[in-house]
Write a protein that holds these residues in place. Structure first.
Motif, PDB file in Angstrom:
ATOM      1  N   LEU A   1      10.711   2.207  -8.497  1.00  0.00           N
ATOM      2  CA  LEU A   1       9.565   2.963  -8.979  1.00  0.00           C
ATOM      3  C   LEU A   1       9.195   4.026  -7.955  1.00  0.00           C
ATOM      4  O   LEU A   1       9.349   3.804  -6.754  1.00  0.00           O
TER       5      LEU A   1
ATOM      6  N   ARG B   1       5.790   6.137  -6.942  1.00  0.00           N
ATOM      7  CA  ARG B   1       4.356   6.265  -7.183  1.00  0.00           C
ATOM      8  C   ARG B   1       3.726   7.040  -6.037  1.00  0.00           C
ATOM      9  O   ARG B   1       4.208   7.009  -4.905  1.00  0.00           O
TER      10      ARG B   1
ATOM     11  N   VAL C   1       1.287  -0.017 -11.817  1.00  0.00           N
ATOM     12  CA  VAL C   1       2.607  -0.620 -11.972  1.00  0.00           C
ATOM     13  C   VAL C   1       2.622  -1.374 -13.308  1.00  0.00           C
ATOM     14  O   VAL C   1       1.622  -1.396 -14.025  1.00  0.00           O
TER      15      VAL C   1
END
Length: 132
Positions: free
Chosen positions: A27, A29, A51
């Motif tokens: 991921l 972010r 998330v």
């Protein structure tokens, strides 16, 4: 032996303890560091985008190449995160929801892969327009 009301049954604890994590999902972010735990090599990060389970605050394990002292609170970073997910048994999920009022269908673990400081000061340089 009298069990405490807040204790979880052994079968629930076993399911949680023995949960098998799937392959990590990478991921990306953006957010900032709230707290640095030097002794544990972990950080708490506030993420602008949640998330998978809806959280905006996650605890990240630091990789060997990132020193806790290099992590600055309040600085905006781009986080590259490996998210590991271990689903819980249906029986455990139902027990937690019914008996403990906890909505939890999986256990998550987050590992920081890369930390890149963002240059946010230049992003809003033209946003201060004076009103006349």
């Amino acid at each position: 032996m009298v069990k405490k009301k807040d204790e979880l049954p052994d079968w629930v604890l076993d399911d949680i303890k023995n949960a098998k994590f799937a392959k990590p999902e990478l991921l990306t972010r953006i957010g900032y560091i709230l707290e640095v735990y030097e002794a544990d090599k972990k950080i708490d990060a506030q993420l602008y985008e949640a998330v998978e389970d809806g959280r905006h605050i996650v605890t990240l394990d630091l990789p060997k190449n990132v020193k806790p002292a290099e992590c600055q609170t309040g600085v905006v970073y781009e986080f590259a995160i490996n998210m590991l997910k271990a689903p819980l048994a249906k029986k455990t999920v139902e027990f937690l929801k019914k008996e403990k009022e906890i909505e939890m269908s999986a256990i998550y673990q987050f590992e920081l892969q890369k930390l890149t400081p963002m240059d946010v000061a230049s992003d809003d340089s033209g946003s201060e327009e004076s009103e006349e």
